[in-house]
Design a protein around this motif. Structure first.
Motif, short mmCIF file in Angstrom:
data_model
loop_
_atom_site.label_atom_id
_atom_site.label_comp_id
_atom_site.label_asym_id
_atom_site.label_seq_id
_atom_site.Cartn_x
_atom_site.Cartn_y
_atom_site.Cartn_z
N ASP A 9 0.97 -0.97 -0.04
CA ASP A 9 -0.28 -0.03 0.23
C ASP A 9 1.11 0.95 -0.52
OD1 ASP A 9 -1.53 2.47 0.77
OD2 ASP A 9 -2.87 0.88 1.53
N LYS A 10 0.80 1.93 -0.85
CA LYS A 10 1.60 3.32 -1.22
C LYS A 10 0.49 4.93 -1.43
CE LYS A 10 4.24 3.19 -4.93
NZ LYS A 10 4.08 4.48 -5.53
N GLY A 11 0.10 4.69 -0.48
CA GLY A 11 -0.83 6.01 -0.19
C GLY A 11 -2.31 5.66 -0.80
N THR A 12 -3.12 4.22 -0.28
CA THR A 12 -4.19 4.04 -0.14
C THR A 12 -4.79 4.22 0.66
OG1 THR A 12 -3.80 2.54 -2.18
CG2 THR A 12 -5.64 2.34 -1.03
N LEU A 13 -4.24 3.34 1.81
CA LEU A 13 -5.02 3.65 3.14
C LEU A 13 -4.79 5.17 3.28
CD1 LEU A 13 -6.56 3.17 5.54
CD2 LEU A 13 -3.93 2.95 6.71
N ASP A 14 -3.47 6.27 2.88
CA ASP A 14 -3.95 7.90 2.82
C ASP A 14 -5.13 8.18 2.44
OD1 ASP A 14 -1.76 7.86 4.11
OD2 ASP A 14 -0.17 8.51 3.14
N ALA A 15 -5.10 7.84 0.97
CA ALA A 15 -6.20 7.75 0.31
C ALA A 15 -7.35 8.14 1.08
CB ALA A 15 -6.50 7.16 -1.01
N PHE A 16 -7.93 7.46 1.96
CA PHE A 16 -9.29 6.38 2.49
C PHE A 16 -9.65 7.86 3.04
CE2 PHE A 16 -9.13 2.33 0.16
CZ PHE A 16 -9.82 2.81 -0.63
N CYS A 17 -8.87 7.80 3.90
CA CYS A 17 -8.79 8.59 5.76
C CYS A 17 -8.52 10.19 5.02
CB CYS A 17 -7.01 8.38 5.92
SG CYS A 17 -7.46 6.69 6.93
N VAL A 46 2.52 -10.68 5.19
CA VAL A 46 3.06 -8.74 5.78
C VAL A 46 2.35 -7.58 4.69
CG1 VAL A 46 4.42 -8.15 5.75
CG2 VAL A 46 5.30 -10.08 6.12
N LEU A 47 1.28 -6.90 5.10
CA LEU A 47 0.77 -5.23 5.21
C LEU A 47 2.58 -4.85 4.89
CD1 LEU A 47 -0.93 -3.26 3.71
CD2 LEU A 47 -1.95 -3.82 5.98
N PHE A 48 2.39 -3.92 3.64
CA PHE A 48 3.14 -2.58 3.89
C PHE A 48 3.02 -1.27 3.17
CE2 PHE A 48 6.01 -6.90 2.45
CZ PHE A 48 7.38 -6.13 3.56
N VAL A 49 3.01 -0.64 4.09
CA VAL A 49 1.95 0.32 4.19
C VAL A 49 3.25 1.97 3.89
CG1 VAL A 49 0.09 2.23 5.28
CG2 VAL A 49 -0.30 -0.29 5.32
N VAL A 50 2.77 2.83 2.94
CA VAL A 50 3.74 3.41 2.80
C VAL A 50 2.55 4.42 3.33
CG1 VAL A 50 5.19 4.93 1.75
CG2 VAL A 50 5.78 2.28 1.14
N SER A 51 3.49 6.05 4.17
CA SER A 51 2.27 6.32 4.32
C SER A 51 3.33 7.97 4.41
CB SER A 51 1.69 6.16 5.74
OG SER A 51 0.01 7.62 5.88
N PHE A 52 2.39 9.28 4.52
CA PHE A 52 2.75 10.25 4.85
C PHE A 52 2.60 10.90 6.73
CE2 PHE A 52 3.61 11.25 0.46
CZ PHE A 52 4.85 11.30 0.25
N SER A 53 1.60 9.54 6.82
CA SER A 53 1.10 9.69 8.29
C SER A 53 1.50 9.89 9.69
CB SER A 53 -0.44 9.85 8.57
OG SER A 53 -1.38 9.85 9.39
N GLU A 54 1.66 9.49 10.72
CA GLU A 54 2.27 8.61 11.77
C GLU A 54 0.77 8.73 12.33
OE1 GLU A 54 4.30 11.27 14.72
OE2 GLU A 54 4.49 12.58 13.36
N THR A 55 -0.16 8.90 12.26
CA THR A 55 -1.29 8.27 12.41
C THR A 55 -2.51 7.27 12.28
OG1 THR A 55 -3.10 9.42 11.98
CG2 THR A 55 -1.93 10.55 13.80
N ARG A 56 -1.09 6.13 11.25
CA ARG A 56 -2.19 4.97 10.65
C ARG A 56 -2.53 4.26 10.99
NH1 ARG A 56 -4.57 9.24 8.03
NH2 ARG A 56 -3.47 10.32 6.44
N LEU A 57 -1.62 4.13 12.66
CA LEU A 57 -1.95 2.34 13.18
C LEU A 57 -3.26 2.12 13.83
CD1 LEU A 57 -0.35 -0.21 13.46
CD2 LEU A 57 0.73 1.04 15.45
N ARG A 58 -3.70 3.43 13.95
CA ARG A 58 -4.92 3.30 15.12
C ARG A 58 -5.90 2.55 13.92
NH1 ARG A 58 -8.71 8.48 14.17
NH2 ARG A 58 -7.23 9.54 12.47
N HIS A 59 -5.62 2.96 12.33
CA HIS A 59 -6.43 2.01 11.64
C HIS A 59 -6.40 0.88 11.53
CE1 HIS A 59 -9.19 5.81 10.55
NE2 HIS A 59 -7.50 6.29 10.23
#
Length: 144
Positions: A58-66, A94-107
Motif C-alpha cells: 500500500d503506497k498511499g491507498t490507506l492515506d487516500a481513504f483517510c 505481510v502488509l507494507f503501508v507507506v504513508s505520510f501520516s504517523e497516525t495510520r496505526l489506529r486504523h
C-alpha cells in the motif's frame, strides 16, 4: 498484491498483481508495462479469495481513504479496506503501508495482526515517510 497502484510501476517491478479502481490508470499501465498484471478493482471490495497473497503493498491507498472530509466516513472506509487486505493475506503474510501520516496505526489495528513495526524515513525532500509492516498470524487464535 499492489493495492491502489495508480500509475506506479513498483508492483510490476515486483511481479505483483496491481489493482486500482480507476480504469484509465489501469489501461495506461497496461500500455506502459504490458508485462504487468493490471486489474480494475475496488480496494474496498477486493475480488480475491481469502488467503490469496503472501504480501500486500500500500503506497498511499490507506492515506487516500483517510482524506475524506467526513472523519467518521474516512475511518469506516479505512477500516473496511484494512479488513479486506487482512482477508486476502495468507497466514504469515505481510502488509507494507507507506504513508505520510504517523497516525495510520489506529486504523490498521482493526485487524488482529500478529506483529507490527513502524519506521520513519526521510524522502529526497526531507519529508517524513512512515513505513508500517504488519504480519498476519500464522495460525488462528482461539479464545476460550
Amino acid at each position: 498484491l499492489h493495492a491502489g497502484c495508480g500509475t506506479s510501476t513498483v508492483g510490476a517491478d515486483l511481479g505483483a498483481v496491481n489493482v486500482d479502481v480507476a480504469p484509465d490508470c489501469i489501461e495506461a499501465m497496461r500500455k506502459q508495462r504490458p508485462d504487468g498484471d493490471w486489474r480494475v478493482a475496488d480496494c474496498l471490495d477486493l475480488p480475491f479469495a481469502q488467503n490469496s497473497f503472501d504480501a500486500v503493498l500500500d503506497k498511499g491507498t490507506l492515506d487516500a481513504f483517510c482524506c475524506d472530509r467526513d472523519a467518521k466516513r474516512a475511518a469506516r472506509r479505512a477500516e473496511q479496506y484494512v479488513r479486506g487486505v487482512f482477508r486476502v493475506l495468507r497466514p504469515g503474510g505481510v502488509l507494507f503501508v507507506v504513508s505520510f501520516s504517523e497516525t495510520r496505526l489506529r486504523h490498521l489495528k482493526v485487524a488482529p495482526w500478529a506483529a507490527h513495526t513502524v519506521d520513519t524515513l526521510r524522502n529526497e525532500r526531507n519529508q517524513a515517510v512512515h513505513v508500517y509492516v504488519l504480519r498476519k498470524p500464522r495460525k488462528r487464535r482461539f479464545v476460550v
